[in-house]
Design a protein around this motif. Structure first.
Motif, PDB file in Angstrom:
ATOM      1  N   ASP A   1      11.457   0.921  -1.969  1.00 41.89           N
ATOM      2  CA  ASP A   1      10.322   0.705  -0.790  1.00 41.89           C
ATOM      3  C   ASP A   1       8.809   0.884  -1.615  1.00 41.89           C
ATOM      4  OD1 ASP A   1      11.995   0.559   1.263  1.00 41.89           O
ATOM      5  OD2 ASP A   1      12.045   2.749   1.588  1.00 41.89           O
ATOM      6  N   ALA A   2       8.583   1.616  -2.711  1.00 43.00           N
ATOM      7  CA  ALA A   2       7.198   1.681  -3.522  1.00 43.00           C
ATOM      8  C   ALA A   2       7.024   0.323  -4.053  1.00 43.00           C
ATOM      9  CB  ALA A   2       7.489   2.751  -4.467  1.00 43.00           C
ATOM     10  N   ALA A   3       8.138  -0.365  -4.768  1.00 45.59           N
ATOM     11  CA  ALA A   3       7.940  -1.803  -5.167  1.00 45.59           C
ATOM     12  C   ALA A   3       7.599  -2.851  -4.244  1.00 45.59           C
ATOM     13  CB  ALA A   3       9.188  -2.202  -5.820  1.00 45.59           C
ATOM     14  N   MET A   4       8.202  -2.733  -2.843  1.00 51.92           N
ATOM     15  CA  MET A   4       7.892  -3.481  -1.800  1.00 51.92           C
ATOM     16  C   MET A   4       6.317  -3.220  -1.318  1.00 51.92           C
ATOM     17  SD  MET A   4       9.719  -4.122   1.983  1.00 51.92           S
ATOM     18  CE  MET A   4       9.353  -2.389   2.870  1.00 51.92           C
ATOM     19  N   ALA A   5       5.962  -1.980  -1.107  1.00 50.12           N
ATOM     20  CA  ALA A   5       4.535  -1.876  -0.762  1.00 50.12           C
ATOM     21  C   ALA A   5       3.718  -2.219  -1.568  1.00 50.12           C
ATOM     22  CB  ALA A   5       4.331  -0.066  -0.676  1.00 50.12           C
ATOM     23  N   LYS A   6       3.824  -1.993  -2.893  1.00 54.07           N
ATOM     24  CA  LYS A   6       2.881  -2.806  -3.977  1.00 54.07           C
ATOM     25  C   LYS A   6       2.866  -4.195  -3.963  1.00 54.07           C
ATOM     26  CE  LYS A   6       1.925  -2.485  -8.813  1.00 54.07           C
ATOM     27  NZ  LYS A   6       2.698  -1.944 -10.157  1.00 54.07           N
ATOM     28  N   GLN A   7       4.118  -5.055  -3.636  1.00 49.91           N
ATOM     29  CA  GLN A   7       3.866  -6.346  -3.479  1.00 49.91           C
ATOM     30  C   GLN A   7       3.250  -6.953  -2.156  1.00 49.91           C
ATOM     31  OE1 GLN A   7       4.218  -7.582  -6.005  1.00 49.91           O
ATOM     32  NE2 GLN A   7       6.128  -8.680  -6.361  1.00 49.91           N
ATOM     33  N   LEU A   8       3.337  -6.099  -0.991  1.00 42.26           N
ATOM     34  CA  LEU A   8       2.549  -6.177   0.131  1.00 42.26           C
ATOM     35  C   LEU A   8       1.233  -6.212  -0.026  1.00 42.26           C
ATOM     36  CD1 LEU A   8       5.001  -3.980   2.991  1.00 42.26           C
ATOM     37  CD2 LEU A   8       4.566  -6.713   2.793  1.00 42.26           C
ATOM     38  N   ILE A   9       0.832  -5.109  -0.869  1.00 45.53           N
ATOM     39  CA  ILE A   9      -0.555  -5.001  -1.069  1.00 45.53           C
ATOM     40  C   ILE A   9      -1.109  -6.119  -1.856  1.00 45.53           C
ATOM     41  CG2 ILE A   9      -2.438  -3.475  -1.823  1.00 45.53           C
ATOM     42  CD1 ILE A   9      -0.463  -1.203  -1.014  1.00 45.53           C
TER      43      ILE A   9
ATOM     44  N   TYR B   1       2.426   6.252   8.119  1.00 42.26           N
ATOM     45  CA  TYR B   1       1.599   6.775   7.068  1.00 42.26           C
ATOM     46  C   TYR B   1       1.633   8.340   7.834  1.00 42.26           C
ATOM     47  CZ  TYR B   1      -3.389   8.627   6.620  1.00 42.26           C
ATOM     48  OH  TYR B   1      -4.674   9.334   6.205  1.00 42.26           O
ATOM     49  N   THR B   2       1.382   9.566   6.880  1.00 45.60           N
ATOM     50  CA  THR B   2       1.520  10.755   7.113  1.00 45.60           C
ATOM     51  C   THR B   2       0.292  11.485   7.160  1.00 45.60           C
ATOM     52  OG1 THR B   2       2.465  11.216   5.086  1.00 45.60           O
ATOM     53  CG2 THR B   2       3.987  10.757   6.915  1.00 45.60           C
TER      54      THR B   2
ATOM     55  N   MET C   1     -10.446   0.342   0.639  1.00 35.94           N
ATOM     56  CA  MET C   1      -9.652  -0.516   1.852  1.00 35.94           C
ATOM     57  C   MET C   1      -8.538   0.409   2.192  1.00 35.94           C
ATOM     58  SD  MET C   1     -11.284  -3.434   1.781  1.00 35.94           S
ATOM     59  CE  MET C   1     -10.466  -4.991   2.287  1.00 35.94           C
ATOM     60  N   GLN C   2      -8.862   1.756   2.160  1.00 41.37           N
ATOM     61  CA  GLN C   2      -7.665   2.456   2.568  1.00 41.37           C
ATOM     62  C   GLN C   2      -7.434   2.191   4.080  1.00 41.37           C
ATOM     63  OE1 GLN C   2      -9.024   6.546   1.947  1.00 41.37           O
ATOM     64  NE2 GLN C   2      -8.261   6.544   0.016  1.00 41.37           N
ATOM     65  N   LYS C   3      -8.129   1.970   5.118  1.00 41.25           N
ATOM     66  CA  LYS C   3      -7.633   1.654   6.328  1.00 41.25           C
ATOM     67  C   LYS C   3      -6.834   0.410   6.564  1.00 41.25           C
ATOM     68  CE  LYS C   3     -11.663   3.749   8.839  1.00 41.25           C
ATOM     69  NZ  LYS C   3     -12.826   3.495   9.382  1.00 41.25           N
ATOM     70  N   GLU C   4      -7.088  -0.580   5.590  1.00 45.29           N
ATOM     71  CA  GLU C   4      -6.446  -1.881   5.563  1.00 45.29           C
ATOM     72  C   GLU C   4      -5.095  -1.722   5.051  1.00 45.29           C
ATOM     73  OE1 GLU C   4      -9.609  -1.353   4.805  1.00 45.29           O
ATOM     74  OE2 GLU C   4     -10.880  -2.906   5.887  1.00 45.29           O
ATOM     75  N   ILE C   5      -4.973  -0.743   3.979  1.00 50.67           N
ATOM     76  CA  ILE C   5      -3.642  -0.660   3.382  1.00 50.67           C
ATOM     77  C   ILE C   5      -2.889   0.239   4.301  1.00 50.67           C
ATOM     78  CG2 ILE C   5      -2.686   0.814   1.552  1.00 50.67           C
ATOM     79  CD1 ILE C   5      -5.144   0.110  -0.351  1.00 50.67           C
ATOM     80  N   ILE C   6      -3.285   1.263   5.171  1.00 48.25           N
ATOM     81  CA  ILE C   6      -2.532   2.109   5.940  1.00 48.25           C
ATOM     82  C   ILE C   6      -1.987   0.891   7.144  1.00 48.25           C
ATOM     83  CG2 ILE C   6      -2.821   3.490   8.148  1.00 48.25           C
ATOM     84  CD1 ILE C   6      -4.874   5.086   6.149  1.00 48.25           C
ATOM     85  N   GLN C   7      -2.871   0.119   7.550  1.00 46.45           N
ATOM     86  CA  GLN C   7      -2.558  -0.799   8.635  1.00 46.45           C
ATOM     87  C   GLN C   7      -1.599  -1.938   8.157  1.00 46.45           C
ATOM     88  OE1 GLN C   7      -5.738  -3.162  10.258  1.00 46.45           O
ATOM     89  NE2 GLN C   7      -4.596  -4.155  11.758  1.00 46.45           N
ATOM     90  N   LEU C   8      -1.705  -2.360   7.135  1.00 44.95           N
ATOM     91  CA  LEU C   8      -0.710  -3.322   6.340  1.00 44.95           C
ATOM     92  C   LEU C   8       0.723  -2.652   6.183  1.00 44.95           C
ATOM     93  CD1 LEU C   8      -0.197  -5.938   4.879  1.00 44.95           C
ATOM     94  CD2 LEU C   8      -0.835  -4.782   2.803  1.00 44.95           C
ATOM     95  N   LEU C   9       0.735  -1.439   5.576  1.00 43.10           N
ATOM     96  CA  LEU C   9       2.018  -0.814   5.476  1.00 43.10           C
ATOM     97  C   LEU C   9       2.728  -0.510   6.973  1.00 43.10           C
ATOM     98  CD1 LEU C   9       1.404   0.968   2.153  1.00 43.10           C
ATOM     99  CD2 LEU C   9       2.304  -0.789   2.647  1.00 43.10           C
ATOM    100  N   GLU C  10       2.050   0.226   7.785  1.00 45.29           N
ATOM    101  CA  GLU C  10       2.560   0.269   8.952  1.00 45.29           C
ATOM    102  C   GLU C  10       3.095  -0.662   9.723  1.00 45.29           C
ATOM    103  OE1 GLU C  10      -0.367   2.840  10.989  1.00 45.29           O
ATOM    104  OE2 GLU C  10       0.607   4.468  10.503  1.00 45.29           O
ATOM    105  N   GLU C  11       2.585  -2.026   9.451  1.00 45.21           N
ATOM    106  CA  GLU C  11       2.961  -3.135  10.153  1.00 45.21           C
ATOM    107  C   GLU C  11       4.175  -3.671   9.634  1.00 45.21           C
ATOM    108  OE1 GLU C  11      -0.243  -5.972   9.735  1.00 45.21           O
ATOM    109  OE2 GLU C  11      -1.455  -5.210  11.541  1.00 45.21           O
TER     110      GLU C  11
ATOM    111  N   PHE D   1       3.038   8.082   2.620  1.00 46.71           N
ATOM    112  CA  PHE D   1       3.776   7.257   3.660  1.00 46.71           C
ATOM    113  C   PHE D   1       5.318   7.626   3.575  1.00 46.71           C
ATOM    114  CE2 PHE D   1      -0.084   4.705   2.583  1.00 46.71           C
ATOM    115  CZ  PHE D   1      -0.145   4.049   3.992  1.00 46.71           C
ATOM    116  N   GLU D   2       5.938   7.663   4.939  1.00 54.52           N
ATOM    117  CA  GLU D   2       7.214   7.678   4.569  1.00 54.52           C
ATOM    118  C   GLU D   2       7.733   6.283   4.711  1.00 54.52           C
ATOM    119  OE1 GLU D   2       9.438  10.545   6.107  1.00 54.52           O
ATOM    120  OE2 GLU D   2       7.456  11.844   6.347  1.00 54.52           O
ATOM    121  N   THR D   3       8.976   6.423   4.070  1.00 53.18           N
ATOM    122  CA  THR D   3       9.387   4.898   3.598  1.00 53.18           C
ATOM    123  C   THR D   3      10.349   4.330   4.857  1.00 53.18           C
ATOM    124  OG1 THR D   3      11.053   5.976   2.408  1.00 53.18           O
ATOM    125  CG2 THR D   3       9.340   5.139   1.305  1.00 53.18           C
ATOM    126  N   PRO D   4      10.653   3.243   5.067  1.00 54.92           N
ATOM    127  CA  PRO D   4      11.546   2.611   6.156  1.00 54.92           C
ATOM    128  C   PRO D   4      12.927   2.684   5.587  1.00 54.92           C
ATOM    129  CG  PRO D   4      10.471   0.845   4.805  1.00 54.92           C
ATOM    130  CD  PRO D   4       9.781   2.104   4.597  1.00 54.92           C
TER     131      PRO D   4
END
Length: 68
Positions: free
Chosen positions: A44-52, A24-25, A9-19, A34-37
């Motif tokens: 931000d790493a914890a937030m990304a984990k929760q989003l996924i 994505y770098t 699910m790499q494409k889906e993860i990229i799309q989710l985090l970019e949204e 990924f560059e963080t916001p």
């Protein structure tokens, strides 16, 4: 910068985090970078984990998120 390590699910993860403000770098094998916001990569790493985890596919994907 954070690293998401996932074989599926790499494409889906990229799309989710970019949204959600991540940029994505690059990809190296199973690693997605990924560059963080914000300047707080740990939060931000914890937030990304929760989003996924909270996504429709998150429960079925084995992944980890770390700060680079």
């Amino acid at each position: 910068m954070i690293l998401v390590n996932s074989a599926m699910m790499q494409k889906e993860i990229i799309q989710l985090l970019e949204e959600n403000g991540f940029k994505y770098t690059k990809k190296q094998g199973l690693k997605l970078f990924f560059e963080t916001p914000t300047d707080d990569a740990t939060t931000d790493a914890a937030m990304a984990k929760q989003l996924i985890k909270g996504s429709s596919f998150g429960a079925a994907v084995f992944f980890n998120v770390s700060v680079v």
